[in-house]
Scaffold this motif. Structure first.
Motif, PDB file in Angstrom:
ATOM      1  N   ILE A   1      11.861 -25.431  -4.774  1.00  0.00           N
ATOM      2  CA  ILE A   1      12.112 -23.989  -4.768  1.00  0.00           C
ATOM      3  C   ILE A   1      11.999 -23.473  -3.335  1.00  0.00           C
ATOM      4  CG2 ILE A   1       9.699 -23.386  -5.241  1.00  0.00           C
ATOM      5  CD1 ILE A   1      10.828 -21.087  -7.029  1.00  0.00           C
ATOM      6  N   THR A   2      12.791 -22.453  -3.023  1.00  0.00           N
ATOM      7  CA  THR A   2      12.765 -21.888  -1.671  1.00  0.00           C
ATOM      8  C   THR A   2      12.164 -20.486  -1.688  1.00  0.00           C
ATOM      9  OG1 THR A   2      14.933 -20.834  -1.836  1.00  0.00           O
ATOM     10  CG2 THR A   2      14.880 -23.157  -1.096  1.00  0.00           C
ATOM     11  N   MET A   3      11.789 -20.031  -0.518  1.00  0.00           N
ATOM     12  CA  MET A   3      11.266 -18.671  -0.384  1.00  0.00           C
ATOM     13  C   MET A   3      12.344 -17.651  -0.761  1.00  0.00           C
ATOM     14  SD  MET A   3       8.388 -17.343   0.364  1.00  0.00           S
ATOM     15  CE  MET A   3       7.840 -15.678   0.496  1.00  0.00           C
ATOM     16  N   ALA A   4      13.579 -17.932  -0.422  1.00  0.00           N
ATOM     17  CA  ALA A   4      14.676 -17.034  -0.795  1.00  0.00           C
ATOM     18  C   ALA A   4      14.768 -16.913  -2.318  1.00  0.00           C
ATOM     19  CB  ALA A   4      15.997 -17.529  -0.213  1.00  0.00           C
ATOM     20  N   GLU A   5      14.600 -18.034  -3.035  1.00  0.00           N
ATOM     21  CA  GLU A   5      14.641 -17.995  -4.502  1.00  0.00           C
ATOM     22  C   GLU A   5      13.466 -17.203  -5.080  1.00  0.00           C
ATOM     23  OE1 GLU A   5      16.873 -22.192  -5.572  1.00  0.00           O
ATOM     24  OE2 GLU A   5      14.775 -22.264  -4.933  1.00  0.00           O
ATOM     25  N   ILE A   6      12.304 -17.311  -4.442  1.00  0.00           N
ATOM     26  CA  ILE A   6      11.133 -16.530  -4.877  1.00  0.00           C
ATOM     27  C   ILE A   6      11.445 -15.040  -4.735  1.00  0.00           C
ATOM     28  CG2 ILE A   6       8.740 -15.902  -4.298  1.00  0.00           C
ATOM     29  CD1 ILE A   6       8.678 -18.594  -5.558  1.00  0.00           C
ATOM     30  N   LEU A   7      11.980 -14.652  -3.585  1.00  0.00           N
ATOM     31  CA  LEU A   7      12.295 -13.242  -3.348  1.00  0.00           C
ATOM     32  C   LEU A   7      13.366 -12.746  -4.315  1.00  0.00           C
ATOM     33  CD1 LEU A   7      12.215 -13.237   0.556  1.00  0.00           C
ATOM     34  CD2 LEU A   7      10.495 -12.263  -0.994  1.00  0.00           C
ATOM     35  N   LYS A   8      14.429 -13.521  -4.498  1.00  0.00           N
ATOM     36  CA  LYS A   8      15.489 -13.137  -5.439  1.00  0.00           C
ATOM     37  C   LYS A   8      14.939 -13.014  -6.855  1.00  0.00           C
ATOM     38  CE  LYS A   8      19.260 -15.291  -2.865  1.00  0.00           C
ATOM     39  NZ  LYS A   8      20.172 -16.440  -2.818  1.00  0.00           N
ATOM     40  N   GLY A   9      14.065 -13.931  -7.241  1.00  0.00           N
ATOM     41  CA  GLY A   9      13.467 -13.908  -8.570  1.00  0.00           C
ATOM     42  C   GLY A   9      12.604 -12.674  -8.804  1.00  0.00           C
TER      43      GLY A   9
ATOM     44  N   GLN B   1       8.947 -22.793   4.313  1.00  0.00           N
ATOM     45  CA  GLN B   1       9.034 -23.608   3.103  1.00  0.00           C
ATOM     46  C   GLN B   1       7.873 -23.253   2.173  1.00  0.00           C
ATOM     47  OE1 GLN B   1       9.324 -27.771   3.978  1.00  0.00           O
ATOM     48  NE2 GLN B   1      10.093 -28.219   1.947  1.00  0.00           N
ATOM     49  N   ILE B   2       8.098 -23.345   0.884  1.00  0.00           N
ATOM     50  CA  ILE B   2       7.043 -23.142  -0.115  1.00  0.00           C
ATOM     51  C   ILE B   2       6.143 -24.374  -0.106  1.00  0.00           C
ATOM     52  CG2 ILE B   2       6.587 -22.808  -2.582  1.00  0.00           C
ATOM     53  CD1 ILE B   2       8.090 -20.475  -1.367  1.00  0.00           C
TER      54      ILE B   2
ATOM     55  N   VAL C   1       2.704  -7.597  -0.428  1.00  0.00           N
ATOM     56  CA  VAL C   1       2.931  -8.442   0.745  1.00  0.00           C
ATOM     57  C   VAL C   1       4.283  -9.148   0.624  1.00  0.00           C
ATOM     58  CG1 VAL C   1       2.029 -10.345   2.139  1.00  0.00           C
ATOM     59  CG2 VAL C   1       0.447  -8.726   1.068  1.00  0.00           C
ATOM     60  N   LEU C   2       4.610  -9.594  -0.569  1.00  0.00           N
ATOM     61  CA  LEU C   2       5.920 -10.215  -0.805  1.00  0.00           C
ATOM     62  C   LEU C   2       7.032  -9.194  -0.551  1.00  0.00           C
ATOM     63  CD1 LEU C   2       6.988 -12.975  -1.617  1.00  0.00           C
ATOM     64  CD2 LEU C   2       6.981 -12.206  -3.986  1.00  0.00           C
ATOM     65  N   GLU C   3       6.832  -7.964  -0.994  1.00  0.00           N
ATOM     66  CA  GLU C   3       7.804  -6.895  -0.725  1.00  0.00           C
ATOM     67  C   GLU C   3       7.950  -6.671   0.774  1.00  0.00           C
ATOM     68  OE1 GLU C   3       6.459  -3.422  -2.870  1.00  0.00           O
ATOM     69  OE2 GLU C   3       6.455  -4.513  -4.773  1.00  0.00           O
ATOM     70  N   ASP C   4       6.813  -6.628   1.503  1.00  0.00           N
ATOM     71  CA  ASP C   4       6.857  -6.430   2.948  1.00  0.00           C
ATOM     72  C   ASP C   4       7.577  -7.589   3.642  1.00  0.00           C
ATOM     73  OD1 ASP C   4       5.566  -4.007   2.698  1.00  0.00           O
ATOM     74  OD2 ASP C   4       3.648  -4.701   3.516  1.00  0.00           O
ATOM     75  N   ILE C   5       7.345  -8.812   3.171  1.00  0.00           N
ATOM     76  CA  ILE C   5       8.045  -9.974   3.744  1.00  0.00           C
ATOM     77  C   ILE C   5       9.547  -9.807   3.550  1.00  0.00           C
ATOM     78  CG2 ILE C   5       8.497 -12.444   3.398  1.00  0.00           C
ATOM     79  CD1 ILE C   5       5.436 -12.731   2.853  1.00  0.00           C
ATOM     80  N   SER C   6       9.957  -9.357   2.381  1.00  0.00           N
ATOM     81  CA  SER C   6      11.385  -9.202   2.096  1.00  0.00           C
ATOM     82  C   SER C   6      12.032  -8.136   2.980  1.00  0.00           C
ATOM     83  CB  SER C   6      11.604  -8.860   0.618  1.00  0.00           C
ATOM     84  OG  SER C   6      11.261  -7.520   0.354  1.00  0.00           O
TER      85      SER C   6
END
Length: 187
Positions: A51-59, A71-72, A111-116
């Motif tokens: 899984i990628t960070m991009a997939e985490i954000l999209k999810g 990388q995760i 924090v995930l929102e801020d990263i995005s």
């Protein structure tokens, strides 16, 4: 009178070649919490290529920033569905655990929102799962020589290639972990 407790918070656990549990071979674990009730740490050198960070954000229905995403990592075998963000403490959030004066840990979705949005921590690891020990369990493992304990180094945590972290964590203290053996000395 209570017995003095030597916390390993902010230290690395580096698995030795004598590690009896093959799941932890060549692991570097950063200890985030350690007290009489047990310990919690995150494996910092176990990338997850599924899984990628991009997939985490999209999810999470969040935008994917244009900058390169890390990388995760697999933080450990416990609660693999739980996400953790380990980061340099120059970024602040309401719900964070200050592991050391320079490293913090959170599970806060903000924090995930801020990263995005490109406003999150500049330097971080995103990890799924953690490594945990019950009361006295880690101390027993340390006696059995499965782990080498060393002060952590932020450069190794955040800026080194995963495949180099295991050797580098020990080598910073002059230990060639690939030839490390149990030696008993007598004075």
């Amino acid at each position: 009178m209570t017995e003095e407790f030597n916390s390993l918070v902010g230290h690395f656990l580096v698995s030795t070649p004598q590690m009896p549990d093959p799941r932890f071979a060549e692991h570097v674990i950063y200890i985030c919490a350690h007290n009489a009730d047990g310990a919690m740490g995150l494996a910092i050198n176990r990338p997850n290529s599924s899984i990628t960070m991009a997939e985490i954000l999209k999810g999470a229905d969040l935008p994917v920033p244009q900058n390169t995403l890390p990388q995760i990592h697999i933080g450990g075998p416990v609660e693999l569905e739980s996400a953790f963000i380990l980061y340099l403490s120059d970024y602040k959030t309401e719900h964070q655990l200050e592991v050391t004066s320079s490293v913090s840990l959170t599970r806060e979705t903000k924090v995930l929102e801020d990263i995005s949005l490109g406003k999150g921590p500049a330097t971080y690891l995103f990890l799924l799962g953690y490594t945990g020990w019950g009361p006295g369990q880690l101390e027993r493992e340390l006696v059995e020589q499965g782990w080498l304990t060393l002060p952590a180094n932020n450069e190794i945590i955040f800026n080194m290639a995963d495949e180099q972290k295991w050797k580098a964590a020990a080598m910073q203290y002059g230990i060639d972990i690939t030839t490390f053996e149990d030696e008993i000395g007598y004075a």
